[in-house]
Design a protein around this motif. Structure first.
Motif, PDB file in Angstrom:
ATOM      1  N   GLN A 163      -6.677  50.016  63.111  1.00  0.00           N
ATOM      2  CA  GLN A 163      -5.537  50.168  62.196  1.00  0.00           C
ATOM      3  C   GLN A 163      -4.215  50.095  62.949  1.00  0.00           C
ATOM      4  O   GLN A 163      -3.267  49.458  62.505  1.00  0.00           O
ATOM      5  N   GLN A 164      -4.158  50.739  64.119  1.00  0.00           N
ATOM      6  CA  GLN A 164      -2.914  50.694  64.888  1.00  0.00           C
ATOM      7  C   GLN A 164      -2.665  49.297  65.429  1.00  0.00           C
ATOM      8  O   GLN A 164      -1.523  48.836  65.471  1.00  0.00           O
ATOM      9  N   MET A 165      -3.716  48.590  65.831  1.00  0.00           N
ATOM     10  CA  MET A 165      -3.538  47.221  66.312  1.00  0.00           C
ATOM     11  C   MET A 165      -2.984  46.323  65.202  1.00  0.00           C
ATOM     12  O   MET A 165      -2.191  45.416  65.456  1.00  0.00           O
ATOM     13  N   THR A 166      -3.404  46.592  63.982  1.00  0.00           N
ATOM     14  CA  THR A 166      -2.894  45.824  62.844  1.00  0.00           C
ATOM     15  C   THR A 166      -1.395  46.055  62.665  1.00  0.00           C
ATOM     16  O   THR A 166      -0.622  45.128  62.411  1.00  0.00           O
ATOM     17  N   LEU A 167      -0.966  47.309  62.836  1.00  0.00           N
ATOM     18  CA  LEU A 167       0.458  47.626  62.700  1.00  0.00           C
ATOM     19  C   LEU A 167       1.295  46.993  63.815  1.00  0.00           C
ATOM     20  O   LEU A 167       2.466  46.693  63.622  1.00  0.00           O
ATOM     21  N   LEU A 168       0.666  46.789  64.980  1.00  0.00           N
ATOM     22  CA  LEU A 168       1.386  46.193  66.106  1.00  0.00           C
ATOM     23  C   LEU A 168       1.351  44.670  66.076  1.00  0.00           C
ATOM     24  O   LEU A 168       2.030  44.019  66.869  1.00  0.00           O
ATOM     25  N   ALA A 169       0.546  44.107  65.177  1.00  0.00           N
ATOM     26  CA  ALA A 169       0.341  42.654  65.175  1.00  0.00           C
ATOM     27  C   ALA A 169       1.630  41.901  64.861  1.00  0.00           C
ATOM     28  O   ALA A 169       2.476  42.366  64.096  1.00  0.00           O
ATOM     29  N   THR A 170       1.724  40.713  65.461  1.00  0.00           N
ATOM     30  CA  THR A 170       2.896  39.851  65.242  1.00  0.00           C
ATOM     31  C   THR A 170       2.485  38.554  64.553  1.00  0.00           C
ATOM     32  O   THR A 170       3.106  37.511  64.752  1.00  0.00           O
ATOM     33  N   ASP A 171       1.416  38.633  63.753  1.00  0.00           N
ATOM     34  CA  ASP A 171       0.861  37.417  63.155  1.00  0.00           C
ATOM     35  C   ASP A 171       1.237  37.278  61.676  1.00  0.00           C
ATOM     36  O   ASP A 171       0.484  36.742  60.882  1.00  0.00           O
ATOM     37  N   LYS A 172       2.374  37.788  61.294  1.00  0.00           N
ATOM     38  CA  LYS A 172       2.820  37.663  59.902  1.00  0.00           C
ATOM     39  C   LYS A 172       3.228  36.216  59.608  1.00  0.00           C
ATOM     40  O   LYS A 172       3.754  35.509  60.452  1.00  0.00           O
ATOM     41  N   GLY A 173       2.968  35.793  58.363  1.00  0.00           N
ATOM     42  CA  GLY A 173       3.421  34.474  57.932  1.00  0.00           C
ATOM     43  C   GLY A 173       2.603  33.308  58.453  1.00  0.00           C
ATOM     44  O   GLY A 173       3.111  32.187  58.551  1.00  0.00           O
ATOM     45  N   TRP A 174       1.330  33.531  58.744  1.00  0.00           N
ATOM     46  CA  TRP A 174       0.489  32.433  59.232  1.00  0.00           C
ATOM     47  C   TRP A 174       0.179  31.458  58.095  1.00  0.00           C
ATOM     48  O   TRP A 174       0.080  31.835  56.923  1.00  0.00           O
ATOM     49  N   THR A 175      -0.037  30.187  58.463  1.00  0.00           N
ATOM     50  CA  THR A 175      -0.526  29.184  57.524  1.00  0.00           C
ATOM     51  C   THR A 175      -2.049  29.088  57.653  1.00  0.00           C
ATOM     52  O   THR A 175      -2.640  29.614  58.606  1.00  0.00           O
ATOM     53  N   GLU A 176      -2.666  28.400  56.696  1.00  0.00           N
ATOM     54  CA  GLU A 176      -4.113  28.187  56.793  1.00  0.00           C
ATOM     55  C   GLU A 176      -4.462  27.455  58.082  1.00  0.00           C
ATOM     56  O   GLU A 176      -5.453  27.772  58.751  1.00  0.00           O
ATOM     57  N   ALA A 177      -3.665  26.474  58.439  1.00  0.00           N
ATOM     58  CA  ALA A 177      -3.934  25.683  59.636  1.00  0.00           C
ATOM     59  C   ALA A 177      -3.891  26.551  60.887  1.00  0.00           C
ATOM     60  O   ALA A 177      -4.701  26.379  61.811  1.00  0.00           O
ATOM     61  N   GLU A 178      -2.952  27.488  60.916  1.00  0.00           N
ATOM     62  CA  GLU A 178      -2.855  28.368  62.082  1.00  0.00           C
ATOM     63  C   GLU A 178      -4.065  29.287  62.179  1.00  0.00           C
ATOM     64  O   GLU A 178      -4.580  29.556  63.278  1.00  0.00           O
ATOM     65  N   LEU A 179      -4.540  29.771  61.032  1.00  0.00           N
ATOM     66  CA  LEU A 179      -5.729  30.613  61.041  1.00  0.00           C
ATOM     67  C   LEU A 179      -6.956  29.819  61.489  1.00  0.00           C
ATOM     68  O   LEU A 179      -7.767  30.294  62.288  1.00  0.00           O
ATOM     69  N   VAL A 180      -7.102  28.604  60.975  1.00  0.00           N
ATOM     70  CA  VAL A 180      -8.232  27.749  61.355  1.00  0.00           C
ATOM     71  C   VAL A 180      -8.187  27.460  62.858  1.00  0.00           C
ATOM     72  O   VAL A 180      -9.210  27.536  63.552  1.00  0.00           O
ATOM     73  N   TYR A 181      -7.006  27.150  63.359  1.00  0.00           N
ATOM     74  CA  TYR A 181      -6.866  26.862  64.798  1.00  0.00           C
ATOM     75  C   TYR A 181      -7.234  28.088  65.618  1.00  0.00           C
ATOM     76  O   TYR A 181      -7.935  27.985  66.646  1.00  0.00           O
ATOM     77  N   TRP A 182      -6.786  29.262  65.187  1.00  0.00           N
ATOM     78  CA  TRP A 182      -7.077  30.497  65.925  1.00  0.00           C
ATOM     79  C   TRP A 182      -8.577  30.771  65.939  1.00  0.00           C
ATOM     80  O   TRP A 182      -9.151  31.100  66.989  1.00  0.00           O
ATOM     81  N   LEU A 183      -9.232  30.627  64.787  1.00  0.00           N
ATOM     82  CA  LEU A 183     -10.669  30.850  64.718  1.00  0.00           C
ATOM     83  C   LEU A 183     -11.430  29.870  65.599  1.00  0.00           C
ATOM     84  O   LEU A 183     -12.371  30.240  66.311  1.00  0.00           O
ATOM     85  N   ASP A 184     -11.015  28.611  65.567  1.00  0.00           N
ATOM     86  CA  ASP A 184     -11.679  27.585  66.361  1.00  0.00           C
ATOM     87  C   ASP A 184     -11.547  27.880  67.856  1.00  0.00           C
ATOM     88  O   ASP A 184     -12.438  27.587  68.653  1.00  0.00           O
ATOM     89  N   ARG A 185     -10.417  28.494  68.227  1.00  0.00           N
ATOM     90  CA  ARG A 185     -10.156  28.771  69.648  1.00  0.00           C
ATOM     91  C   ARG A 185     -10.928  29.993  70.144  1.00  0.00           C
ATOM     92  O   ARG A 185     -11.428  29.990  71.274  1.00  0.00           O
ATOM     93  N   VAL A 186     -11.059  31.039  69.339  1.00  0.00           N
ATOM     94  CA  VAL A 186     -11.667  32.280  69.833  1.00  0.00           C
ATOM     95  C   VAL A 186     -13.185  32.293  69.685  1.00  0.00           C
ATOM     96  O   VAL A 186     -13.849  33.118  70.309  1.00  0.00           O
ATOM     97  N   ILE A 187     -13.744  31.382  68.875  1.00  0.00           N
ATOM     98  CA  ILE A 187     -15.193  31.354  68.686  1.00  0.00           C
ATOM     99  C   ILE A 187     -15.797  30.323  69.635  1.00  0.00           C
ATOM    100  O   ILE A 187     -15.478  29.132  69.554  1.00  0.00           O
ATOM    101  N   PRO A 188     -16.658  30.733  70.563  1.00  0.00           N
ATOM    102  CA  PRO A 188     -17.254  29.770  71.503  1.00  0.00           C
ATOM    103  C   PRO A 188     -18.260  28.863  70.804  1.00  0.00           C
ATOM    104  O   PRO A 188     -19.130  29.333  70.077  1.00  0.00           O
ATOM    105  N   HIS A 189     -18.147  27.577  71.022  1.00  0.00           N
ATOM    106  CA  HIS A 189     -19.112  26.622  70.451  1.00  0.00           C
ATOM    107  C   HIS A 189     -19.150  25.362  71.332  1.00  0.00           C
ATOM    108  O   HIS A 189     -18.782  24.268  70.901  1.00  0.00           O
ATOM    109  N   PRO A 190     -19.597  25.491  72.574  1.00  0.00           N
ATOM    110  CA  PRO A 190     -19.567  24.363  73.515  1.00  0.00           C
ATOM    111  C   PRO A 190     -20.409  23.162  73.097  1.00  0.00           C
ATOM    112  O   PRO A 190     -20.152  22.041  73.546  1.00  0.00           O
ATOM    113  N   ASP A 191     -21.421  23.390  72.239  1.00  0.00           N
ATOM    114  CA  ASP A 191     -22.309  22.296  71.843  1.00  0.00           C
ATOM    115  C   ASP A 191     -21.833  21.561  70.592  1.00  0.00           C
ATOM    116  O   ASP A 191     -22.517  20.657  70.107  1.00  0.00           O
TER     117      ASP A 191
END
Length: 873
Positions: A632-660
Motif C-alpha cells: 500500500q505504501q509503495m502504491t502511494l509512492l508510485a510515480t506511474d500516474k497517467g499511463w497509456t495502454e501501450a506503456e502498460l503493455v511495454y512495462w509488462l513485456d519488459r518485466v516478464i521473462p520470456h526468452p523463448d
C-alpha cells in the motif's frame, strides 16, 4: 556481464521462491519455515526482529571467495519485483568498515565492473551515493531509478541522534516530503513541535528501503537491530560466510558449500600444509615452493596466455619486549640478505605501513612477490595471485589464521588451470606439531564459512598431495591404520623429514626396524631415499613402497578412474546431440494465437488479503499484515500516474521473462490480454496500472501455462516408439573426478565402501533414501556408485517436459552396464511428476539396447534393485 555460477543462481532462486511465498502467505515467518522444510527436509524456526514484526529478514551464507557482492547485486531486482513491488527502490547497503565501503562504492559506480553491469541489466538507471552525497540528493533521483546508499552501520548506529547529520533537519531534503498523504507522514520521526523532521533518515524511512548487510556477522548487537528498525525497511538481506547462530541468530535461507565453490573453480583446493620447527628452514621451503610455482605459471601462460605471478604472504611475529621476535624487519632483512630477493619484490603491509596502497598487484609490470604483514592485511584487500602463506607467528588459534587463509584461497579468474599446482594453495607454519597446526587451519576455514567436515578435507600434507586428484580425508590415526615394517641397514633422521612424513614413521629400537604407517606415495618414497646413502637401504624403501600399496584406500575418483555413461540423445539426419528443452519446440511458440483472457481465478477483481496474515500487538496498537501495508505504501509512492495502454503493455513485456518467445509474439499477446481485461471484465486502465505487479504475476503464469502445454504436446511425441531419441556411446555424460558439487556432506556413522567420490553429498544419515544408498553400497554387482548431485550441470540428468530429472543414484556395474536408481516415497510415487520421470527412465533404458538399467523404487522394496540387475523385473 559476468555469468553467475550455479551455486550463486541457486541462492538467488531460493531467495526468489521465499519472496514469492512470503507475498502469497503474507507471512515472512511461515514462508521461511515452509521453504526450509522443502530444502532441508525439516522446517527451521524463524528468528524475527522484535522491533520489526512481520519483516522478511533472511541470510544467504556464502563462504569466503564465493562472490557475495555479485549475488547481492542480482538479489536487489528480485527483492524489488517479488517483494517490494515498487518501480524505484531505495537500497541501504551496509558494510562493516570504511575500507570496504570505499571499495564497494568504487565498484558499484564503475560501469565496466560486473557489479554495476548486474545492476544495470535489471534497473537501467542506477545512482550510487555515500552518506555525504545522500544529504543533498534530489527527489527526482529517487523517483527515476534504483538508488543505492552505501554506508557503515556505525554511521547510523547511535542512540543519541544529536550531532548525527542523517537525523538532523536538512532544508535540501524538504521537497522529498511534499504531496504525500498524512497517513504516510505520520510514520516518520517528528520534532518537538510535532512536525516531520526533514532528515535523511526520514527520507530513507519514507521509501521503505531494501537493506543489504554485507558481512552481517559484524552487525549483530541489539543496537544494530534497533537502528535498522528506525528506517522501517521492506526487507533485510544478510550476506556472510559466518552467520550468527547464538545471540541474534540469522535466518539462513541457503548455505553454499566448499564443494560447490570448488566445482565452479572459485577457490584453490586443497591447502597443502608443511610444518617445521625452525623458521629459517621453513622459509627456505616456502621460497622453493614459490619459485616452483613461478615456473609453473610461466608454463601456464605459454599454454593459455593467462598471466599469473604467484605471491607469498609472510606473517611475522609482533614485537615482544622480553624475547627475540621474528619481526617484519627481521623477515625483510632475511629475504634480502640470505635469499637475495630484490627489495622491489617485497612489500610491507602492517597497521602503520601501507606498501600496497595505490599498487595494481595484477599488473604484469608489478614486481611484488612477497608481502610481509603481522596480523592481517587491510580489510577488503583481495588478490588471487596470493598462493603461499608462510607464518613464523603462532598459528594455534583460528583467529590468527582466519583472515590470512581467506587471502590465498581465491582462484585467479575463477577458472581451473591446466597446471594442477596452480589450483592449490600452500601453507607453511613454524611449528613442531603438524596436527595442531592443521587443526588451527581447519578452525580458520570454519571461520571463513566452510562446513567443519569439509574444512578437515581441505587441509593436506604437502608431501602426500601430489598423487591425489580429489579431496581425501585428513590425517588418519596411526593406531587405526595399516603399517609396513622396513628392514633397513640405514635409518633416516626423522627430525630432518617434513613433519607430516615424519609423523607416519617410527623406529622400533628392539628390532632395529622402521615402521611406516599407511600407504606410501611416490613423493614420500623419493623423499625418504633422498635422505639415505646406502643402496640396500634405498632398496628397502622401494620394497616398502610396493608393500604399502595394498593399503590404498583411495576412491575411484581419487585414482582417476573414469565414470561415464550414455545420455538420452536426439538424432535427426546427421545431427546427434543431448536431448534438451529446445527440441520440444521446433518452431517458436505462436503465443499471439493462444487464449488471452485471464479468468477471475487467475486474476481476481478484488484482492483477498489478510486471511493468512499475522497480527501483532505493540504498545496496545494492532499491526496487521506487513506485506500488505508495504505494498500500500509503495502504491502511494508510485510515480506511474497517467499511463497509456501501450506503456502498460511495454512495462509488462519488459518485466516478464520470456526468452523463448519473440517480442512481436509477446507484445501482441499482452496487448490483447490487457484489452480483454478492460473490455470483457470491466477493469479500468488505472486499476491495472495500480495493480501492475499482481497483473505481471498473473500474465507470467498464463504465458508459462501456454509454453508448458506446447512442450507437453511435443514431449509426448518423443515418448512414441518411432521417435528420434536414442542412447549411444557417442553422447555421454562423464562425472568429473575433481568436481562434486554437493551442498551438504553426509555426517552419519556408516562407512561407505563403493562411492565414487571420497565424500557422499546431500544424504541424511537415516531414512528410506539412506537405506537405499546403503543397499546399493553392499551389492556385489556394483563396482562403484554416485549420490547424484541435484540441479547441477556436472550431474547426470534427463530432460522432462518441464525441467531436468536428476536421479538419486547412478551406478557402474562390474559387468560394464549402468544402473540408475530413483527412490520415491510412497506418497509421491503416483503423482504426475513421478510418472513422467519413470516413463523417461524406462525410455532411456529401452533405447540403450541393454547397456543401461533404470528403476524407480519405493516403500523400501530394495530387493527390486537386485532383481533389476539380474533381469528378473
Amino acid at each position: 556481464m559476468l555469468t553467475l555460477k550455479e551455486y550463486q543462481q541457486k541462492s538467488l532462486d531460493v531467495l526468489k521462491a521465499y519472496c514469492q511465498l512470503a507475498v502469497q502467505l503474507e507471512d515472512a515467518d511461515t514462508a521461511y519455515y515452509q521453504l526450509t522444510r522443502k530444502i532441508y527436509g525439516a522446517g527451521i524456526p524463524y528468528n524475527a526482529i522484535p522491533e520489526l514484526p512481520g519483516l522478511p529478514y533472511v541470510c544467504l551464507r556464502i563462504p569466503t571467495g564465493g562472490g557475495k557482492t555479485l549475488v547481492a547485486c542480482h538479489a536487489i531486482p528480485i527483492l524489488q519485483q517479488e517483494l517490494l513491488r515498487g518501480d524505484h527502490p531505495l537500497v541501504l547497503w551496509l558494510v562493516p568498515s570504511n575500507a570496504i565501503r570505499e571499495q564497494t562504492i568504487a565498484a558499484l559506480k564503475d560501469k565496466k565492473h560486473p557489479y554495476r553491469q548486474a545492476l544495470e541489466s535489471h534497473a537501467g538507471n542506477v545512482t550510487v551515493l555515500d552518506i555525504t552525497q545522500s544529504l543533498f540528493v534530489q527527489r527526482s533521483v529517487l523517483d527515476s531509478g534504483l538508488t543505492i546508499i552505501v554506508s557503515t552501520i556505525q554511521a547510523f548506529r547511535v542512540e543519541d541522534t544529536n550531532g548525527r547529520k542523517v537525523y538532523e533537519t536538512n532544508g535540501q531534503l524538504m521537497s522529498h516530503f511534499d504531496g504525500y498523504p498524512q497517513a504516510v507522514l505520520d510514520k516518520l520521526e517528528k520534532g518537538e513541535d510535532g512536525s516531520v523532521i526533514y532528515s535523511l533518515a526520514n527520507v530513507i524511512k519514507l521509501h521503505r528501503p531494501l537493506v543489504i548487510v554485507d558481512e552481517a556477522h559484524n552487525a549483530r548487537t541489539d543496537l544494530s537491530f534497533a537502528t535498522l528498525a528506525r528506517f522501517d525497511p521492506a526487507a533485510i538481506l544478510e550476506l556472510t560466510a559466518t552467520p550468527d547462530t547464538e545471540k541474534n541468530p540469522s535466518n539462513v535461507l541457503y548455505a553454499v558449500s566448499a564443494a560447490q565453490l570448488q566445482a565452479e573453480d572459485m577457490i584453490k583446493m586443497p591447502i597443502l600444509l608443511d610444518t617445521l620447527p625452525d623458521w629459517r628452514n621453513l622459509l627456505s621451503n616456502a621460497i622453493a615452493q614459490l619459485d616452483r610455482l613461478e615456473q609453473v605459471a610461466k608454463d601456464e601462460q605459454a599454454a593459455t596466455g593467462e598471466y599469473i605471478r604467484p605471491i607469498m604472504l609472510l606473517q611475522a611475529q609482533p614485537k615482544y619486549q622480553n624475547r627475540d621476535t621474528i619481526t617484519v624487519d627481521v623477515l625483510e632483512k632475511t629475504l634480502i640478505e640470505d635469499y637475495k630477493i630484490p627489495e622491489a619484490q617485497i612489500a610491507r603491509a602492517t597497521g602503520s605501513e601501507r606498501g600496497l596502497d595505490g599498487v595494481d598487484i595484477f599488473a604484469e609490470d608489478c614486481p611484488i612477490r612477497y608481502i610481509i604483514t603481522v596480523q592481517a592485511l587491510r580489510e577488503g584487500w583481495d588478490c588471487s595471485f596470493a598462493y603461499v602463506l608462510c607464518s613464523v607467528a603462532e598459528m594455534s588459534s583460528s583467529t590468527a589464521v582466519e583472515q590470512m587463509l581467506g587471502r590465498i584461497m581465491r582462484l585467479p579468474r575463477a577458472q581451473r588451470k591446466q597446471q594442477n599446482e596452480l589450483n592449490q594453495a600452500y601453507a607453511f607454519a613454524a611449528s613442531a606439531s603438524f596436527a595442531a597446526t592443521a587443526n588451527a587451519l581447519v578452525d580458520g576455514l570454519v571461520q571463513n564459512g566452510f562446513n567443519p567436515i569439509e574444512a578437515k578435507q581441505l587441509i593436506r600434507g604437502r608431501e602426500t598431495a601430489t598423487e591425489q586428484l580429489s579431496i581425501g580425508p585428513l590425517f588418519d590415526s596411526p593406531a587405526a591404520a595399516n603399517t609396513v615394517t622396513i628392514h633397513s641397514p640405514q635409518k633416516p633422521n626423522l627430525d630432518d623429514l617434513p613433519a607430516n612424513l615424519a609423523g607416519k614413521m617410527s623406529i622400533d629400537p628392539e628390532n632395529n626396524t622402521l615402521i611406516f604407517t599407511g600407504r606410501m606415495s611416490e613423493q614420500e618414497r623419493d623423499t625418504l631415499k633422498a635422505h639415505l646413502t646406502d643402496d640396500a637401504a634405498k632398496q628397502a624403501i622401494d620394497q616398502a613402497y610396493l608393500d604399502s600399496q595394498k593399503f590404498d584406500t583411495r576412491t575411484p575418483s581419487e585414482k582417476g578412474t573414469s565414470f561415464s555413461l550414455p545420455k538420452l540423445a536426439y538424432k535427426q539426419g546427421d545431427l546427434l546431440e543431448e536431448l534438451d528443452k529446445t527440441h520440444f519446440l521446433e518452431h517458436p511458440l505462436r503465443l499471439s494465437q493462444r487464449e488471452t483472457l485471464l479468468s477471475e481465478e487467475e486474476f481476481p477483481s478484488t484482492i483477498q488479503g489478510g486471511q493468512k496474515g499475522r497480527i501483532f500487538i505493540e504498545d496496545n496498537q494492532v499491526t496487521v499484515d506487513f506485506v500488505k501495508n508495504l505494498h500500500q505504501q509503495m502504491t502511494l509512492l508510485a510515480t506511474d500516474k497517467g499511463w497509456t495502454e501501450a506503456e502498460l503493455v511495454y512495462w509488462l513485456d519488459r518485466v516478464i521473462p520470456h526468452p523463448d518467445i519473440t517480442p512481436d509474439e509477446s507484445g501482441a499477446f499482452i496487448n490483447k490480454l490487457v484489452q480483454d481485461l478492460i473490455n470483457k471484465r470491466g477493469f479500468t486502465l488505472d486499476q491495472l496500472v495500480h495493480d501492475k505487479y499482481r497483473l505481471a504475476e498473473a500474465v507470467r503464469k498464463k504465458i508459462n501455462q501456454h509454453q508448458q502445454t506446447a512442450r507437453n504436446e511435443a514431449f509426448q511425441q518423443f515418448l512414441l516408439p518411432n521417435s528420434s531419441l536414442t542412447v549411444t556411446p557417442e553422447v555421454r555424460f562423464t562425472f568429473d573426478p575433481l568436481r562434486y558439487p554437493y551442498n551438504r556432506p553426509y555426517q552419519g556413522n556408516y562407512k561407505w565402501q563403493k562411492h565414487y567420490y571420497p565424500q557422499v553429498g546431500d544424504l541424511k544419515s537415516q531414512g528410506e533414501e539412506f537405506e537405499c544408498a546403503q543397499y546399493i553400497d553392499t551389492l556385489e554387482e556394483v563396482e562403484f556408485w554416485v549420490r547424484n548431485p541435484e540441479r547441477s550441470s556436472i550431474a547426470f540428468s534427463l530432460q522432462t517436459s518441464t525441467d531436468r530429472f536428476y536421479p538419486d543414484f547412478v551406478c557402474k556395474l562390474k559387468d560394464g552396464r549402468y544402473l540408475v536408481v530413483e527412490y520415491k516415497g510412497e506418497v509421491y510415487r503416483t503423482n504426475d511428476d513421478s510418472k513422467e520421470k519413470n516413463s523417461l527412465g524406462e525410455l532411456w533404458e529401452k533405447r540403450s539396447q541393454g547397456t543401461c538399467l533404470f528403476i524407480m523404487v519405493s516403500n523400501r522394496n530394495f530387493d527390486a534393485i537386485r532383481a533389476k540387475i539380474n533381469g528378473k523385473s
